[in-house]
Design a protein around this motif. Structure first.
Motif, PDB file in Angstrom:
ATOM      1  N   SER A  90       0.796  -1.222   0.000  1.00  0.00           N
ATOM      2  CA  SER A  90       0.000   0.000   0.000  1.00  0.00           C
ATOM      3  C   SER A  90       0.836   1.284   0.000  1.00  0.00           C
ATOM      4  CB  SER A  90      -0.944  -0.008   1.194  1.00  0.00           C
ATOM      5  OG  SER A  90      -0.183  -0.098   2.364  1.00  0.00           O
ATOM      6  N   HIS A  91       2.127   1.221   0.416  1.00  0.00           N
ATOM      7  CA  HIS A  91       2.895   2.449   0.527  1.00  0.00           C
ATOM      8  C   HIS A  91       3.493   2.892  -0.803  1.00  0.00           C
ATOM      9  CE1 HIS A  91       6.150  -0.465   0.524  1.00  0.00           C
ATOM     10  NE2 HIS A  91       6.917   0.523   0.145  1.00  0.00           N
ATOM     11  N   ARG A  92       3.279   2.078  -1.867  1.00  0.00           N
ATOM     12  CA  ARG A  92       3.983   2.383  -3.105  1.00  0.00           C
ATOM     13  C   ARG A  92       3.399   3.608  -3.806  1.00  0.00           C
ATOM     14  NH1 ARG A  92       4.279  -3.602  -5.439  1.00  0.00           N
ATOM     15  NH2 ARG A  92       2.047  -3.255  -5.295  1.00  0.00           N
ATOM     16  N   GLU A  93       4.256   4.194  -4.637  1.00  0.00           N
ATOM     17  CA  GLU A  93       3.920   5.459  -5.277  1.00  0.00           C
ATOM     18  C   GLU A  93       3.005   5.236  -6.488  1.00  0.00           C
ATOM     19  OE1 GLU A  93       6.582   8.876  -7.211  1.00  0.00           O
ATOM     20  OE2 GLU A  93       7.661   7.558  -5.833  1.00  0.00           O
ATOM     21  N   ASN A  94       2.022   6.123  -6.671  1.00  0.00           N
ATOM     22  CA  ASN A  94       1.142   6.057  -7.837  1.00  0.00           C
ATOM     23  C   ASN A  94       1.854   6.602  -9.068  1.00  0.00           C
ATOM     24  OD1 ASN A  94      -1.184   4.990  -6.893  1.00  0.00           O
ATOM     25  ND2 ASN A  94      -2.436   6.753  -7.385  1.00  0.00           N
ATOM     26  N   PHE A  95       1.863   5.858 -10.152  1.00  0.00           N
ATOM     27  CA  PHE A  95       2.505   6.399 -11.357  1.00  0.00           C
ATOM     28  C   PHE A  95       1.491   6.662 -12.461  1.00  0.00           C
ATOM     29  CE2 PHE A  95       3.001   1.756 -11.242  1.00  0.00           C
ATOM     30  CZ  PHE A  95       2.289   1.404 -12.384  1.00  0.00           C
ATOM     31  N   LEU A  96       0.212   6.421 -12.152  1.00  0.00           N
ATOM     32  CA  LEU A  96      -0.827   6.542 -13.182  1.00  0.00           C
ATOM     33  C   LEU A  96      -1.800   7.665 -12.831  1.00  0.00           C
ATOM     34  CD1 LEU A  96      -1.845   3.017 -14.271  1.00  0.00           C
ATOM     35  CD2 LEU A  96      -2.723   5.034 -15.337  1.00  0.00           C
ATOM     36  N   THR A  97      -2.081   8.534 -13.769  1.00  0.00           N
ATOM     37  CA  THR A  97      -3.031   9.629 -13.513  1.00  0.00           C
ATOM     38  C   THR A  97      -4.118   9.604 -14.579  1.00  0.00           C
ATOM     39  OG1 THR A  97      -1.118  10.914 -12.817  1.00  0.00           O
ATOM     40  CG2 THR A  97      -3.175  12.120 -13.103  1.00  0.00           C
ATOM     41  N   VAL A  98      -5.363   9.680 -14.126  1.00  0.00           N
ATOM     42  CA  VAL A  98      -6.475   9.736 -15.095  1.00  0.00           C
ATOM     43  C   VAL A  98      -6.625  11.192 -15.513  1.00  0.00           C
ATOM     44  CG1 VAL A  98      -8.929   9.269 -15.448  1.00  0.00           C
ATOM     45  CG2 VAL A  98      -7.597   7.832 -13.885  1.00  0.00           C
ATOM     46  N   LEU A  99      -6.631  11.422 -16.823  1.00  0.00           N
ATOM     47  CA  LEU A  99      -6.766  12.797 -17.309  1.00  0.00           C
ATOM     48  C   LEU A  99      -8.245  13.164 -17.398  1.00  0.00           C
ATOM     49  CD1 LEU A  99      -4.050  12.884 -20.101  1.00  0.00           C
ATOM     50  CD2 LEU A  99      -3.872  13.617 -17.744  1.00  0.00           C
ATOM     51  N   PRO A 100      -8.558  14.433 -17.179  1.00  0.00           N
ATOM     52  CA  PRO A 100      -9.959  14.835 -17.266  1.00  0.00           C
ATOM     53  C   PRO A 100     -10.499  14.616 -18.685  1.00  0.00           C
ATOM     54  CG  PRO A 100      -8.518  16.702 -16.829  1.00  0.00           C
ATOM     55  CD  PRO A 100      -7.649  15.505 -16.846  1.00  0.00           C
ATOM     56  N   PRO A 101     -11.826  14.445 -18.815  1.00  0.00           N
ATOM     57  CA  PRO A 101     -12.388  14.183 -20.148  1.00  0.00           C
ATOM     58  C   PRO A 101     -12.064  15.307 -21.128  1.00  0.00           C
ATOM     59  CG  PRO A 101     -14.059  14.011 -18.439  1.00  0.00           C
ATOM     60  CD  PRO A 101     -12.839  14.526 -17.784  1.00  0.00           C
ATOM     61  N   VAL A 102     -11.894  14.931 -22.379  1.00  0.00           N
ATOM     62  CA  VAL A 102     -11.582  15.926 -23.424  1.00  0.00           C
ATOM     63  C   VAL A 102     -12.892  16.287 -24.129  1.00  0.00           C
ATOM     64  CG1 VAL A 102     -10.223  16.374 -25.501  1.00  0.00           C
ATOM     65  CG2 VAL A 102      -9.389  14.757 -23.788  1.00  0.00           C
ATOM     66  N   PRO A 103     -13.345  17.519 -23.994  1.00  0.00           N
ATOM     67  CA  PRO A 103     -14.595  17.863 -24.691  1.00  0.00           C
ATOM     68  C   PRO A 103     -14.378  17.995 -26.192  1.00  0.00           C
ATOM     69  CG  PRO A 103     -13.744  19.741 -23.461  1.00  0.00           C
ATOM     70  CD  PRO A 103     -12.758  18.630 -23.281  1.00  0.00           C
ATOM     71  N   THR A 104     -15.310  17.531 -26.958  1.00  0.00           N
ATOM     72  CA  THR A 104     -15.244  17.720 -28.409  1.00  0.00           C
ATOM     73  C   THR A 104     -16.458  18.549 -28.805  1.00  0.00           C
ATOM     74  OG1 THR A 104     -16.472  15.711 -28.807  1.00  0.00           O
ATOM     75  CG2 THR A 104     -14.074  15.521 -28.842  1.00  0.00           C
ATOM     76  N   ALA A 105     -16.466  18.975 -30.033  1.00  0.00           N
ATOM     77  CA  ALA A 105     -17.538  19.860 -30.494  1.00  0.00           C
ATOM     78  C   ALA A 105     -18.920  19.233 -30.280  1.00  0.00           C
ATOM     79  CB  ALA A 105     -17.320  20.180 -31.963  1.00  0.00           C
ATOM     80  N   SER A 106     -18.990  17.903 -30.378  1.00  0.00           N
ATOM     81  CA  SER A 106     -20.303  17.249 -30.307  1.00  0.00           C
ATOM     82  C   SER A 106     -20.763  16.984 -28.863  1.00  0.00           C
ATOM     83  CB  SER A 106     -20.261  15.942 -31.081  1.00  0.00           C
ATOM     84  OG  SER A 106     -19.246  15.151 -30.538  1.00  0.00           O
ATOM     85  N   ASP A 107     -19.903  17.201 -27.887  1.00  0.00           N
ATOM     86  CA  ASP A 107     -20.298  16.934 -26.504  1.00  0.00           C
ATOM     87  C   ASP A 107     -21.226  18.022 -25.979  1.00  0.00           C
ATOM     88  OD1 ASP A 107     -19.004  14.541 -25.931  1.00  0.00           O
ATOM     89  OD2 ASP A 107     -17.089  15.585 -25.757  1.00  0.00           O
TER      90      ASP A 107
END
Ligand code: ATP
Length: 618
Positions: free
Chosen positions: A26-43
């Motif tokens: 559990s003490h290990r470092e996070n190396f993964l980040t979820v990026l926020p959604p990318v809006p497109t013209a149709s969203d």
């Protein structure tokens, strides 16, 4: 000519929550980040948008300092539960299977311990995708569920399957396996945690459905039936081949298939399969799957024809729990476990190649997918692929532990992602007088991004595609900047910690230096006093020797002097003796003279006159 599968996969990424109980992990470092959604013209509704990208940033001590971005159909972060995954990934497949008669496939892929089996089979707290799918299947079909008659079995079974009822199956199985060893259906929550979803099935009420369930595994590149328990040593590998009705398509022959009519029966069958599956303990997972497990749900749609016969339309939903890739060093495996791991990794490597090439195929390229390289890829790419029917609906849920093995996870993401891009964080390298940095970052990023910018042609759609690509790229850049800022902040904090440590180290060094100085000084003093003593002794010794030497010399001198004195004395004595003799001679002559004078006086001569005359003669 070999026919190529035209299955394309939706690829989802699911991140597992951190380990609760294991402090080691559990003490290990996070190396993964979820990026926020990318809006497109149709969203239209931005709030409903889902994340599709993650970045991985290597640990600071990693040789590569590349931030990589991977795109997926959708990303489920650590907070997403089984219901979220089921709702967004599995229900579209079930709809395709039930409503359109298409084949469907759901597979989990990931590094060992990342949550593949959890996703597919769940645990005591949450049902897995299999239990949820079975539940939806039985609820949706409800009173349309039927059994196959002998003639219908005859009609649809040309793969030498041993088809039997659930009751007969359980009787047969429990004659080989102790019943208490088989996981009971109530091992999993019996009630769904949300309102059950029901798929509307087309056709009149007279259209019935039969469900055949089979479970098999690919173990060391061989297929074994998990519903036909037998001694492991005597297990017979099954053939994967074309049959009379399957044509180009290959099927696993000789499987035991259980006709299930309700959820309870299906869960019992699953329990047998689970009990039979090859598991083992490794350094990475206490109960690691050592084989790729296939749960096949064959749906036979029975449509009565006017002539009294039945038209059978078949579709299959296959759920695959793949074994996890592992590094022998981390898994601490040896012997059989190591060999199993080798087979697992090899088959997953081939799967990676096939996935990459099938993604390229879906983008309009025409590479050949080398799916014949292993049983696993053959099964995944052709088993439920029917060239005459529509392509199967296939989804892969890639599971990842954001604080797990960085190398294995990034490798997994590399070959499973639908698109990838990267930015190198290393300082710009100067090559033949030119450097890649600053202003060229954007162009560098665009080149390695994998997003090939389309040249806008006259059509508006091409223009909007190009602009959405641009939006994606600039969003990526923004994300990268946010990430870089975060990394800078982290680096600042690390520097502060390092500086504090350096100060502490300095103080400690000073302390040690003082100690050492003191020790050295006292050591020196000790040595000096010892030297002094030695010198003193030496000097004394020397003085004694010199004294003796002087004494010796004095002796010699004394002796010499004494000898010299003796000689002088002798010479003086001789002189004195000479002198004495002279004096005696003079005395004698004087005495003679006196005698002569006396005689002369006696003779009446004047001795004085003569004497004065003698004296004058002289
Ligand atoms: N999303 C999750 N939520 C809660 N617990 C999870 C989740 N994913 C995994 N776990 C837990 O982590 C442990 C390892 O998961 P699991 O056995 O599913 O890994 P795996 O990828 O199938 O590994 P292997 O390839 O070695 O079989 C299990 O105890 C499981 O319950």
């Amino acid at each position: 000519m070999e026919s190529q599968p035209h299955a394309s996969f939706q690829v989802y990424l699911r991140l597992r929550p951190p380990y609760q109980q294991s402090p080691r992990k559990s003490h290990r470092e996070n190396f993964l980040t979820v990026l926020p959604p990318v809006p497109t013209a149709s969203d239209e509704n931005i709030e409903c948008m889902t994340s599709t990208q993650v970045t991985i940033h290597p640990p600071s001590n990693h040789r590569s300092q590349k931030i990589e971005t991977f795109s997926f159909t959708e990303v489920f972060d650590e907070t997403c539960g089984q219901n979220d995954v089921f709702g967004r990934v599995v229900t579209p497949i079930l709809e395709g299977v039930l409503q359109d008669g298409r084949d469907g496939m759901l597979a989990t892929l990931g590094v060992t311990g990342s949550g593949k089996t959890h996703t597919i089979l769940g645990n005591r707290q949450a049902r897995g995708m299999t239990q949820m799918s079975l539940d939806v299947l039985f609820r949706s079909l409800s009173d349309r569920i039927s059994r196959l008659s002998e003639s219908q079995i005859e009609q649809c079974n040309d793969a030498d399957a041993e088809i039997m009822d659930a009751d007969a199956f359980m009787t047969k199985v429990t004659s080989v396996i102790e019943p208490h060893q088989i996981p009971k259906p109530n091992t999993f929550p019996t009630k769904p945690s949300v309102d059950p979803y029901i798929v509307q099935c087309p056709g009149p009420p007279s259209t019935k459905y039969a469900i055949l369930m089979s479970i098999y595994e690919v173990y060391n590149d061989k297929i074994f039936d998990l519903l036909a328990p037998s001694n492991v040593a005597r297990r017979k590998a099954l053939l994967f081949k074309s049959t009379r009705s399957s044509g180009d398509r290959k099927v696993v022959t000789g499987l035991r298939k259980v006709m299930v009519t309700n959820l309870y029966d299906a869960l019992q069958v699953m329990g047998v399969g689970q009990y039979q599956r090859s598991h083992g303990e490794t350094g990475s997972n206490d109960k690691s799957s050592r084989s790729h497990c296939f749960i096949s749900l064959e749906l036979k749609k029975l449509k009565n024809k006017l002539d009294g016969s039945t038209k059978i339309k078949e579709s299959t939903f296959t759920i695959v729990d793949l074994a996890g890739s592992e590094r022998a060093r981390n898994a601490k495996t040896a012997g059989d476990r190591l060999a199993e791991g080798g087979h697992i990794n090899k088959s997953l490597m081939f799967l990676g190649q096939c996935l990459e090439l099938s993604t390229a195929q879906s983008l309009g390229h025409t590479p050949k997918v080398p799916y014949r390289q292993s049983k696993l890829t053959e099964l995944l790419f052709t088993n439920s692929y029917n060239p005459a029917a529509e392509p199967q609906i296939a989804a892969i849920v890639v599971t990842a532990d954001p604080a797990g093995d960085f190398n294995a996870t990034s490798q997994m993401l590399k070959y499973s992602a639908l698109a990838k891009s990267s930015v190198n964080l290393r300082p710009p390298t100067v090559m033949s007088g030119r450097s890649v940095s600053g202003s060229s970052l954007f162009s560098h990023f665009s080149t390695v991004s994998g997003y090939t910018e389309e040249r806008p042609d006259s059509s508006l759609s091409a223009l909007s595609a190009a602009s959405s690509h641009r939006a994606m790229l600039s969003q990526d850049m923004m994300n990268m900047i946010v990430l870089l800022q975060r990394q800078l902040k982290e680096a600042d904090e690390k520097i502060k910690v390092a500086e504090k440590r350096a100060e502490e180290a300095d103080a400690r060094c000073l302390e040690i230096e003082m100690q050492v100085r003191e020790e050295v000084t006292s050591d020196m003093e000790l040595r000096m006093s010892m030297m002094e003593k030695r010198m003193l002794l030496k000097l004394q010794d020397q003085a004694e020797k010199e004294e003796m030497h002087v004494d010796h010399k004095l002796d010699i001198l004394k002796r010499t002097l004494m000898e010299t004195n003796d000689e002088n004395d002798r010479a003086r004595d001789m002189e004195i003796e000479e002198y004495v003799r002279e004096l005696e001679a003079e005395n004698n002559s004087l005495r003679n003279e006196v005698q002569a004078l006396k005689r002369k006086r006696a003779n009446g001569e004047s001795p004085l006159k003569e004497r004065s005359l003698n004296r004058l003669k002289f």
